[in-house]
Enzyme design. Structure first.
Site, PDB file in Angstrom:
ATOM      1  N   HIS A 135       0.892  -1.098  -0.024  1.00 54.92           N
ATOM      2  CA  HIS A 135       0.031  -0.091   0.047  1.00 54.92           C
ATOM      3  C   HIS A 135       0.927   1.110  -0.067  1.00 54.92           C
ATOM      4  CE1 HIS A 135      -2.699   2.839   2.086  1.00 54.92           C
ATOM      5  NE2 HIS A 135      -3.748   2.105   1.327  1.00 54.92           N
ATOM      6  N   ASP A 212       2.837  -4.903   7.878  1.00 57.00           N
ATOM      7  CA  ASP A 212       1.883  -4.260   7.905  1.00 57.00           C
ATOM      8  C   ASP A 212       0.606  -5.278   7.817  1.00 57.00           C
ATOM      9  OD1 ASP A 212      -0.394  -2.718   7.145  1.00 57.00           O
ATOM     10  OD2 ASP A 212       0.552  -2.012   5.220  1.00 57.00           O
ATOM     11  N   GLN A 215      -4.431  -5.485   6.786  1.00 55.60           N
ATOM     12  CA  GLN A 215      -5.614  -6.336   6.104  1.00 55.60           C
ATOM     13  C   GLN A 215      -5.513  -7.906   6.501  1.00 55.60           C
ATOM     14  OE1 GLN A 215      -7.660  -5.140   4.109  1.00 55.60           O
ATOM     15  NE2 GLN A 215      -7.036  -3.014   3.594  1.00 55.60           N
ATOM     16  N   LYS A 238     -10.855  -1.064  10.535  1.00 56.96           N
ATOM     17  CA  LYS A 238     -10.995  -2.359   9.507  1.00 56.96           C
ATOM     18  C   LYS A 238     -11.387  -3.469  10.230  1.00 56.96           C
ATOM     19  CE  LYS A 238      -7.527  -0.609   6.028  1.00 56.96           C
ATOM     20  NZ  LYS A 238      -8.186   0.060   5.146  1.00 56.96           N
ATOM     21  N   CYS A 376      -4.750   2.647  -3.497  1.00 55.31           N
ATOM     22  CA  CYS A 376      -3.502   2.846  -3.250  1.00 55.31           C
ATOM     23  C   CYS A 376      -2.651   2.032  -3.169  1.00 55.31           C
ATOM     24  CB  CYS A 376      -3.743   3.671  -1.725  1.00 55.31           C
ATOM     25  SG  CYS A 376      -4.968   4.733  -1.017  1.00 55.31           S
TER      26      CYS A 376
END
Lengths: 418, 150
Positions: A135, A212, A215, A238, A376
């Site tokens: 991202h 990261d 997600q 999220k 993104c």
């Protein structure tokens, strides 16, 4: 309905999706007169009543600043705030809650590590390895620190399934590598990266790894001790939590060695104009009044998810993935962008008949919310030679019936643009 | 509800599928490129001028149905217009898609461009509808630059 969510420990226990859906007031909306089919979970997730209640209860009956008052409300707010940190600590199985730092979001957590760790330990000629799946929030902060320090970015390429090419990573990992910062699950494609292998290879060379997990954490158990990652970031909004709050986990040895990211109140022990002594972890990295309501909402969110069980969430979403793969394949002119074997229930695709924006527009008229754009992640789009994709991203409260509604909606797109 | 139009009028779908004046104009004396970075839409507008008058206008590129059909319909409306007439037409078009229903405005010579009046119900699509126009104006002013609606 929370008590119903405490399933027995049987591995085969299914999610009671109807009961779960009843916890999310927004799911009963009817945009344009149609039942809401919310498939934009990779952008942000919806919030259960438990999180909404925790946040509003804070403002209604607990509101006060934390870590400074001796009065009743301040103690109450501090207790709730500290308890939320313990909840997050358990959720990611961090060894010590002092390694759990609250930030303004996943992006700030990434910037914190890039600037504080990267800005201190990177030098001319050093290399930071990222992947083509990143991202923008895990690209730009590293570009900024590289510009300042003279370090260079190396990028692990991806294949046509949307998998990173591990051999290429092994080739670029070497004495110049000082850091690996990797997206755990691709937001654009849903690819689940082989993070344990990457961490193992990196650690063999003494290189720390950041994951990261914006997600990943909403869709599967994330255990920082099992992963042995050096840093991990989370995007609470999220995963049932509020916006405006993020989490950085870091191993103590790294966090102790890093300078503060921002200066201000709360991050100090004492201040004179001659010298300031910084506070201990985690407060060293939490300058200023924090997003207290956000943290308390996040605490409620991880407790909610823990009650359901992230292993069950993962198992249920794997079923949605399989169902969706088959169902969407029936739509004429649909091409999946990203077909990795290991992935979350995220469907990125194009249609021969219509541009992603037009797909999104027609689906919106049917009450179906998806995302259209580059997500993104322009380097991903570049690899596949498309300017944009349509993306339907699922959460544990989505159903196979909603996938059917998506398929019907896409048939309508094909009719309109026939 | 006064004359509310749907977003995807038949004319729009038709121009999207079979864009008019599409393709490079080799003897263009002005051209400009326009991007919408958010959605990846990209168009090039070619102009051939006869003094102050637009003699020929063509476009190429790709984008969503709204941006592509807007570029196509625009090219059918500009031939023979002077620079200031083209600018005035854009001002009217822009006012039409960014305002509420306004009979006076709508009847003020917009003709075929009225098929885009449905855009006013979808503010996020205004950028799509105006990308080609901004790019055309850039070419008209010979800015030799790149237009971005972001």
């Amino acid at each position: 309905m929370t008590s119903d969510l405490k399933h027995s420990a049987g591995a085969t226990a299914q999610l009671d999706v109807d009961a779960i859906r009843a916890d999310f007031p927004i799911l009963s909306l009817r945009p344009h007169g149609k039942p809401l089919v919310y498939l934009d979970n990779a952008a942000t997730g919806q919030k259960p009543q438990q999180v909404i209640d925790a946040t509003s209860a804070f403002y209604a009956s607990q509101n006060s600043n934390v870590h400074r008052g001796i009065h009743h409300l301040s103690q109450l707010a501090t207790e709730k705030y500290d308890a939320a940190r313990e909840s997050v600590c358990r959720f990611i199985n961090a060894p010590d809650s002092r390694e759990v730092i609250f930030t303004s979001g996943n992006t700030e957590a990434l910037n914190l590590v890039a600037q504080s760790y990267g800005g201190t330990f990177l030098g001319e000629g050093d290399e930071v390895i990222l992947s083509q799946l990143e991202h923008h929030s895990n690209i730009v902060p590293w570009q900024m620190v590289c510009e300042r320090t003279g370090a260079k970015l190396r990028v692990i390429p991806i294949d046509d399934n949307g998998d990173i090419i591990l051999d290429e990573f092994e080739k670029m990992l070497g004495p110049k590598t000082k850091f690996v910062s990797l997206i755990y699950v691709s937001n654009a494609l849903g690819t689940i990266n082989p993070v344990k292998k990457i961490i193992e290879l990196s650690h063999a060379q003494g290189v720390p790894v950041l994951l990261d997990s914006a997600q990943a954490a909403p869709h599967m158990p994330v255990d920082v001790q099992d992963l042995d990652c050096d840093f991990l970031t989370i995007a609470p909004h999220k995963m049932c939590g509020p916006t405006g709050i993020g989490v950085l986990y870091g191993k103590t040895k790294h966090l102790e060695a890093m300078p503060p990211f921002k200066g201000g109140g709360d991050m100090i022990i004492s201040v004179t104009f001659e010298k300031t002594t910084y506070n201990r972890l985690p407060f060293k990295f939490e300058a200023g009044t924090p997003n207290i309501a956000g943290v308390i909402g996040l605490g409620a969110a991880v407790e909610y998810l823990s009650a359901i069980g992230m292993d069950r969430v993962a198992a249920y979403e794997a079923e949605l993935l399989e169902y969706g793969k088959k169902a969407l394949r029936e739509v004429e002119g649909l091409t999946f962008i990203g077909t990795a074997e290991e992935r979350t229930a995220t469907f990125s695709f194009t249609l021969d008949s219509a541009h992603p924006h037009d797909i999104g527009q027609i689906l919106d008229g049917e009450g179906i919310a998806i995302r259209a754009g580059h997500h993104c992640a322009q380097p991903v789009m570049k690899h596949f030679g498309v300017p944009a994709t349509a993306r339907a991203s699922m959460a544990f409260y989505n159903t196979t019936e909603e996938i059917d509604a998506l398929v019907e909606g896409l048939r309508k797109v094909n009719e309109v643009f026939a | 509800m006064p004359n509310k139009r749907s977003l995807y009028e038949q004319v729009i779908l038709d121009h999207n599928k079979a864009p008019r004046n599409f393709g490079e104009l080799p003897d263009a004396d002005r051209k400009a490129e326009g991007y919408n970075a958010l959605c990846g839409d990209q168009f090039t507008i070619f102009l051939k001028m006869d003094g102050d008058v637009i003699d020929t206008v063509q476009f190429e590129g790709s984008g969503c149905a709204i941006s592509k059909s807007s570029a196509s319909v625009m090219t059918t409306q500009l031939k023979g217009k002077t620079r200031s007439e083209a600018e005035a037409l854009f001002q009217k078009f822009h006012a039409m898609i960014t305002s509420g229903f306004d009979a006076e405005l709508d009847e003020a010579g917009l003709g075929k461009l009225m098929v885009f009046s449905g855009v006013r119900e979808y503010p996020v699509r205004i950028k799509c509808a105006t990308l080609a126009w901004h790019t055309m104006l850039s070419a008209l002013h010979d800015d030799d630059g790149t237009v971005s609606t972001e």
